[in-house]
Design a protein around this motif. Structure first.
Motif, PDB file in Angstrom:
ATOM      1  N   LEU B  19       3.055   2.088  -3.461  1.00  0.00           N
ATOM      2  CA  LEU B  19       4.137   1.440  -2.674  1.00  0.00           C
ATOM      3  C   LEU B  19       4.400   2.139  -1.468  1.00  0.00           C
ATOM      4  N   VAL B  20       4.134   3.369  -1.417  1.00  0.00           N
ATOM      5  CA  VAL B  20       4.439   4.267  -0.044  1.00  0.00           C
ATOM      6  C   VAL B  20       3.040   3.861   0.732  1.00  0.00           C
ATOM      7  N   VAL B  23       3.916   0.588   2.277  1.00  0.00           N
ATOM      8  CA  VAL B  23       4.945   0.859   3.624  1.00  0.00           C
ATOM      9  C   VAL B  23       3.988   1.077   4.605  1.00  0.00           C
ATOM     10  N   GLU B  24       3.046   1.883   4.357  1.00  0.00           N
ATOM     11  CA  GLU B  24       2.205   2.439   5.528  1.00  0.00           C
ATOM     12  C   GLU B  24       1.353   1.248   6.086  1.00  0.00           C
TER      13      GLU B  24
END
Lengths: 236, 236
Positions: B19-20, B23-24
């Motif tokens: 998920l991180v 976002v990126e």
């Protein structure tokens, strides 16, 4: 982001915004946002208040820190974003050192957090120049300072990773944590587990009288689980 | 981001990292990270496994989608980041269309998600050119395609917002959701609520035999609450 004064979830939304700001300031990691969401869910199950069981742990934590020879408070990106002023006040009350210690460590983020804490009145914040290592952790994860966490007899590690909490416990330190998840490895590795939202727990710890009379951590965690269980049973 | 092979919570941390990364890549929103964290908490309470009650809902969901005339799977930033390959395989198994539909909608993010799904083998992904609107929602929130969600008789809306789940239900569609929070408005608005982690539910739905024998959603949700309550009681 503006939140109406009257919004019933104002405190929760403001807390969330502090973390999003923290990400934008380079203080909080994105993984920290996820960790916060997890806390929010447990906080909801607790009724978003400090339950008496948590207050008991907070009193015991204050006592253990006041009785310590070298008490240290570990600060990560979420702690810094959420309670920068109060955590400094707490270190003051407890004569504890503050050390920045990150799960997703970068020197850049460490520096920003130290600057941020200084902006809120902190000084002599450790962690920028680690010179020791917690045994049993990967190199970056284990870095700490000899003067601070490494030699501490009692450590307050709020919102801590389970591996690190266990590693600190293996070093025979008294480990105190603040963790909304009563099932986490951190909650179960600690000697004193405060199951409460850090935005309530730290202000409470500034005021509460120290006491560990009859405190038993395993019993306390069990009582939290029973408290949530009964709430859910009532909703089923 | 490196996670030690030995870390006992490696799967959970890797899911978080997806998920991180999302976002990126401009696929996942920051609010999506907090929402994921809330889900993680409930997953803890389930024991981080597919409980039999959830499997029953998964079988019923597969059956409802296979029996549908125009089944559609709605994709948001978290779904795309977590199960891009499996959700495409699931659409294939169920002869369902895929439509990107975002709570925090931007054309940019829609395009990136469509590209991301194409990179994982998807084709004919709807949502880039909305030409219809779900009644009762704000303009941006209600946008959808006539060919897809608007005319669907059965919709699978994993990790959905409560308002939208309710609006789809009011359109008399059969609404299926995957939501770890059995107390959410989405969970309670849906006709079939799968209380399971999407990273387990979607692979399960690729394999399970369809069946809705004796399935009752309200009863199922109550059983989940009781399951969690009893589990906590047992851990206390």
């Amino acid at each position: 982001m503006d939140i109406p004064e009257s919004h019933p979830r104002r405190l929760s939304l403001m807390t969330r915004n502090k973390l999003v700001d923290g990400v934008e300031k380079g203080i909080t990691s994105k993984a920290g946002l996820i960790a916060h969401g997890r806390g929010e869910a447990f906080d909801y199950l607790l009724g978003e208040k400090t339950i008496p069981i948590a207050e008991r742990a907070e009193r015991a934590a204050v006592k253990a820190m006041l009785d310590a020879d070298n008490p240290v408070i570990s600060i990560n990106g979420n702690v810094a974003a959420l309670v920068p002023t109060d955590i400094i006040k707490l270190a003051d009350r407890l004569s504890a050192k503050l050390e920045v210690n990150l799960f997703h460590r970068t020197d850049e983020r460490i520096s920003r957090i130290i600057e941020w804490l200084e902006l809120h009145g902190g000084s002599d914040i450790l962690g920028g120049k680690p010179d020791a290592k917690i045994p049993g952790l990967d190199h970056a994860r284990g870095l700490c300072t000899e003067e601070g966490i490494f030699s501490a007899d009692v450590v307050l590690v709020p919102l801590e990773d389970g591996d690190r909490a266990q590693a600190l416990s293996k070093m025979e330190k008294t480990v105190i944590t603040i963790d909304l998840n009563p099932l986490s490895r951190t909650a179960n590795a600690a000697d004193i587990t405060i199951v409460d939202n850090i935005v309530r727990a730290v202000p409470n710890m500034l005021e509460l009288e120290p006491s560990d009379a009859g405190f038993d951590n395993d019993h306390n965690i069990s009582e939290v689980l029973r408290y949530i269980s009964e709430r859910l049973e009532g909703l089923a």
